[in-house]
Design a protein around this motif. Structure first.
Motif, PDB file in Angstrom:
ATOM      1  N   GLN A  80      10.019   6.785  -2.197  1.00  0.00           N
ATOM      2  CA  GLN A  80      10.217   5.598  -3.022  1.00  0.00           C
ATOM      3  C   GLN A  80      11.294   4.693  -2.411  1.00  0.00           C
ATOM      4  O   GLN A  80      11.154   3.459  -2.398  1.00  0.00           O
ATOM      5  CB  GLN A  80      10.620   6.011  -4.443  1.00  0.00           C
ATOM      6  CG  GLN A  80       9.527   6.746  -5.202  1.00  0.00           C
ATOM      7  CD  GLN A  80       9.578   8.258  -5.017  1.00  0.00           C
ATOM      8  OE1 GLN A  80      10.013   8.750  -3.962  1.00  0.00           O
ATOM      9  NE2 GLN A  80       9.143   8.996  -6.024  1.00  0.00           N
ATOM     10  N   THR A  81      12.343   5.313  -1.900  1.00  0.00           N
ATOM     11  CA  THR A  81      13.395   4.546  -1.232  1.00  0.00           C
ATOM     12  C   THR A  81      12.859   3.880   0.021  1.00  0.00           C
ATOM     13  O   THR A  81      13.127   2.700   0.289  1.00  0.00           O
ATOM     14  CB  THR A  81      14.578   5.475  -0.886  1.00  0.00           C
ATOM     15  OG1 THR A  81      15.148   5.983  -2.102  1.00  0.00           O
ATOM     16  CG2 THR A  81      15.642   4.740  -0.090  1.00  0.00           C
ATOM     17  N   THR A  82      12.079   4.626   0.790  1.00  0.00           N
ATOM     18  CA  THR A  82      11.484   4.075   2.006  1.00  0.00           C
ATOM     19  C   THR A  82      10.607   2.881   1.682  1.00  0.00           C
ATOM     20  O   THR A  82      10.672   1.836   2.350  1.00  0.00           O
ATOM     21  CB  THR A  82      10.669   5.155   2.731  1.00  0.00           C
ATOM     22  OG1 THR A  82      11.522   6.240   3.081  1.00  0.00           O
ATOM     23  CG2 THR A  82      10.016   4.596   3.989  1.00  0.00           C
ATOM     24  N   ALA A  83       9.774   3.012   0.645  1.00  0.00           N
ATOM     25  CA  ALA A  83       8.884   1.927   0.254  1.00  0.00           C
ATOM     26  C   ALA A  83       9.684   0.683  -0.130  1.00  0.00           C
ATOM     27  O   ALA A  83       9.381  -0.435   0.309  1.00  0.00           O
ATOM     28  CB  ALA A  83       8.007   2.375  -0.910  1.00  0.00           C
ATOM     29  N   ALA A  84      10.709   0.870  -0.952  1.00  0.00           N
ATOM     30  CA  ALA A  84      11.511  -0.266  -1.405  1.00  0.00           C
ATOM     31  C   ALA A  84      12.193  -0.955  -0.231  1.00  0.00           C
ATOM     32  O   ALA A  84      12.255  -2.197  -0.162  1.00  0.00           O
ATOM     33  CB  ALA A  84      12.538   0.204  -2.428  1.00  0.00           C
ATOM     34  N   VAL A 109      -2.010   7.057   1.609  1.00  0.00           N
ATOM     35  CA  VAL A 109      -1.509   8.138   2.468  1.00  0.00           C
ATOM     36  C   VAL A 109      -0.338   7.673   3.334  1.00  0.00           C
ATOM     37  O   VAL A 109       0.082   8.381   4.242  1.00  0.00           O
ATOM     38  CB  VAL A 109      -2.628   8.699   3.373  1.00  0.00           C
ATOM     39  CG1 VAL A 109      -3.735   9.327   2.542  1.00  0.00           C
ATOM     40  CG2 VAL A 109      -3.198   7.606   4.289  1.00  0.00           C
ATOM     41  N   ALA A 110       0.189   6.505   3.048  1.00  0.00           N
ATOM     42  CA  ALA A 110       1.228   5.912   3.887  1.00  0.00           C
ATOM     43  C   ALA A 110       2.381   6.866   4.147  1.00  0.00           C
ATOM     44  O   ALA A 110       2.897   7.515   3.237  1.00  0.00           O
ATOM     45  CB  ALA A 110       1.758   4.637   3.226  1.00  0.00           C
ATOM     46  N   LEU A 111       2.776   6.963   5.433  1.00  0.00           N
ATOM     47  CA  LEU A 111       3.918   7.759   5.878  1.00  0.00           C
ATOM     48  C   LEU A 111       3.830   9.231   5.476  1.00  0.00           C
ATOM     49  O   LEU A 111       4.844   9.887   5.258  1.00  0.00           O
ATOM     50  CB  LEU A 111       5.229   7.129   5.397  1.00  0.00           C
ATOM     51  CG  LEU A 111       5.506   5.737   5.985  1.00  0.00           C
ATOM     52  CD1 LEU A 111       6.797   5.157   5.424  1.00  0.00           C
ATOM     53  CD2 LEU A 111       5.561   5.786   7.506  1.00  0.00           C
ATOM     54  N   HIS A 112       2.617   9.735   5.420  1.00  0.00           N
ATOM     55  CA  HIS A 112       2.359  11.172   5.288  1.00  0.00           C
ATOM     56  C   HIS A 112       1.763  11.668   6.601  1.00  0.00           C
ATOM     57  O   HIS A 112       1.195  10.878   7.362  1.00  0.00           O
ATOM     58  CB  HIS A 112       1.379  11.462   4.147  1.00  0.00           C
ATOM     59  CG  HIS A 112       2.003  11.422   2.787  1.00  0.00           C
ATOM     60  ND1 HIS A 112       2.355  10.249   2.173  1.00  0.00           N
ATOM     61  CD2 HIS A 112       2.340  12.421   1.928  1.00  0.00           C
ATOM     62  CE1 HIS A 112       2.878  10.511   0.992  1.00  0.00           C
ATOM     63  NE2 HIS A 112       2.897  11.819   0.817  1.00  0.00           N
ATOM     64  N   PRO A 113       1.863  12.959   6.889  1.00  0.00           N
ATOM     65  CA  PRO A 113       1.221  13.467   8.103  1.00  0.00           C
ATOM     66  C   PRO A 113      -0.288  13.239   8.080  1.00  0.00           C
ATOM     67  O   PRO A 113      -0.915  13.239   7.013  1.00  0.00           O
ATOM     68  CB  PRO A 113       1.555  14.966   8.082  1.00  0.00           C
ATOM     69  CG  PRO A 113       2.802  15.054   7.253  1.00  0.00           C
ATOM     70  CD  PRO A 113       2.658  13.989   6.196  1.00  0.00           C
ATOM     71  N   ILE A 137       1.911  10.632  11.958  1.00  0.00           N
ATOM     72  CA  ILE A 137       2.302  10.080  10.666  1.00  0.00           C
ATOM     73  C   ILE A 137       1.476   8.817  10.415  1.00  0.00           C
ATOM     74  O   ILE A 137       1.330   7.980  11.307  1.00  0.00           O
ATOM     75  CB  ILE A 137       3.802   9.705  10.646  1.00  0.00           C
ATOM     76  CG1 ILE A 137       4.681  10.944  10.860  1.00  0.00           C
ATOM     77  CG2 ILE A 137       4.177   8.999   9.345  1.00  0.00           C
ATOM     78  CD1 ILE A 137       4.687  11.918   9.697  1.00  0.00           C
ATOM     79  N   HIS A 138       0.944   8.701   9.204  1.00  0.00           N
ATOM     80  CA  HIS A 138       0.199   7.494   8.845  1.00  0.00           C
ATOM     81  C   HIS A 138       1.125   6.283   8.791  1.00  0.00           C
ATOM     82  O   HIS A 138       2.301   6.384   8.421  1.00  0.00           O
ATOM     83  CB  HIS A 138      -0.472   7.672   7.486  1.00  0.00           C
ATOM     84  CG  HIS A 138      -1.716   8.505   7.524  1.00  0.00           C
ATOM     85  ND1 HIS A 138      -2.931   8.018   7.974  1.00  0.00           N
ATOM     86  CD2 HIS A 138      -1.940   9.795   7.165  1.00  0.00           C
ATOM     87  CE1 HIS A 138      -3.852   8.967   7.886  1.00  0.00           C
ATOM     88  NE2 HIS A 138      -3.272  10.060   7.405  1.00  0.00           N
ATOM     89  N   ALA A 197       0.824  -1.213   0.000  1.00  0.00           N
ATOM     90  CA  ALA A 197       0.000   0.000   0.000  1.00  0.00           C
ATOM     91  C   ALA A 197       0.850   1.251   0.000  1.00  0.00           C
ATOM     92  O   ALA A 197       0.414   2.309  -0.453  1.00  0.00           O
ATOM     93  CB  ALA A 197      -0.910   0.000   1.243  1.00  0.00           C
ATOM     94  N   LEU A 198       2.079   1.125   0.499  1.00  0.00           N
ATOM     95  CA  LEU A 198       2.936   2.306   0.576  1.00  0.00           C
ATOM     96  C   LEU A 198       3.228   2.885  -0.793  1.00  0.00           C
ATOM     97  O   LEU A 198       3.346   4.092  -0.966  1.00  0.00           O
ATOM     98  CB  LEU A 198       4.254   1.937   1.265  1.00  0.00           C
ATOM     99  CG  LEU A 198       5.259   3.063   1.467  1.00  0.00           C
ATOM    100  CD1 LEU A 198       4.618   4.243   2.180  1.00  0.00           C
ATOM    101  CD2 LEU A 198       6.445   2.560   2.256  1.00  0.00           C
TER     102      LEU A 198
END
Length: 263
Positions: A110-114, A233-237, A225-226, A7-8
C-alpha cells in the motif's frame, strides 16, 4: 504514468484414536507440508489460477504448489491476524510448515502504491511502515509461531522474507524514481531483518530471497517481478519468481525436492 499506476492498487488490496499419544507427544508426519501466509505464498502473479470458492488469488505456480504442499492455505492480503486463523486449520502433527507474512501488517505494498502515485504522504508512510516492521511486527510474528506450535508442536517451521521489488540501477534515467525505489527497497530490508530476527529468537528457519531475486526486479531484462502497471498482480512475483526465486530456497530449507526449471 499516474493513471497507469492505479492498477497497482488492485494488487494490494488426524483424529487421535483410543490409546493414541496426545498431539504434543506424537511425531510429526514428514510428508505433510502446509503453507500459510499472504499473496506471496498464495502465488498471486502466477499464470495458472486455482479455481476454488475463495478469493485468495492462489495459483498452481506458487512456491507451495511447486513444492508439492498437501495444502496451501495462504491468501492474498492476509496479515498475521489472518495467519493465526489459518494456523487453526492445520492438522495436528503436520511435519512441515512455511509462512510468508508481514508485508500487509506494515502496509508495504500500500505504501509502495501511494508513493508511485506521487502521494505527498509518501515519506511519512515509508517511515511509519519501517517503524512498524521494526517494533510492532516481531510480537505479531511471535504469536504466529506460537499458534502453529500449539497446533503441531513438532513441526519444522520456515519463515520467508520478501524480495527487493525494484532494480534500482536500471532507473538511473529517472533520479527521483530511482531514489524512491531505493527507499522502498530499504524498507523491505527492515521488514526482512525483523522476520529473520523473529525466526532466530524462536528457533525456526528463515529463508531470504533477496540475493536470489537480485538482477530480476522491476525493471530488468529478465524480471521475476510484475510491473507496477500489471493489473491485479502488480509488483508480485511472476512464474519465474516463484519457480527460480522462492521454490529452490524454501524447498532446501524444508528438505523437499525442488522442481527442475523448464525455461
Amino acid at each position: 504514468m499516474a493513471r497507469a499506476l492505479t492498477a497497482l492498487f488492485a494488487a494490494v488490496g488426524l483424529v487421535a484414536g483410543a490409546g493414541a499419544l496426545p498431539a504434543s507427544a506424537a511425531p510429526p508426519q514428514p510428508g505433510w507440508y502446509y503453507a500459510l501466509g499472504d499473496s506471496f505464498a498464495a502465488g498471486v502473479g502466477g499464470d495458472d489460477p486455482v479455481l476454488d470458492a475463495t478469493d485468495c488469488g492462489r495459483t498452481y505456480d506458487s512456491y507451495p504448489a511447486l513444492l508439492g504442499a498437501r495444502k496451501n492455505i495462504a491468501c492474498g492480503s492476509a496479515t498475521t491476524e489472518d495467519v493465526l486463523k489459518q494456523a487453526k486449520t492445520i492438522p495436528p502433527n503436520t511435519g512441515l510448515i512455511s509462512v510468508t507474512v508481514g508485508g500487509n501488517d506494515v502496509l508495504a505494498l500500500q505504501t509502495t502504491a501511494a508513493c508511485l502515485q506521487g502521494s505527498p504522504m509518501c515519506s511519512q508512510m515509508i517511515a511509519e511502515s519501517t517503524t512498524a516492521a521494526a517494533t510492532v511486527l516481531p510480537g505479531k510474528l511471535d504469536g504466529v509461531i506460537a499458534a502453529i506450535r500449539a497446533r503441531t508442536p513438532n513441526a519444522q517451521i520456515v519463515l520467508t522474507g520478501y524480495p527487493h521489488l525494484f532494480e534500482v540501477q536500471n532507473l538511473a534515467s529517472n533520479p527521483a524514481l530511482q531514489q524512491l525505489a531505493q527507499a522502498l527497497n530499504n524498507g523491505a530490508d527492515v521488514l526482512n531483518q525483523s522476520i529473520e530476527a523473529t525466526a532466530g529468537r524462536n528457533d525456526v528457519r528463515f529463508v531470504s530471497v533477496t540475493q536470489e531475486f537480485s538482477g530480476h526486479g522491476w525493471p530488468s531484462a529478465d524480471p521475476w517481478i510484475h510491473a507496477p502497471t500489471d493489473p491485479g498482480v502488480a509488483l508480485h512475483p511472476n512464474d519465474a519468481g516463484y519457480l527460480l526465486g522462492y521454490a529452490p530456497l524454501v524447498g532446501a530449507a524444508l528438505g523437499l525436492p525442488v522442481p527442475a526449471p523448464a525455461r
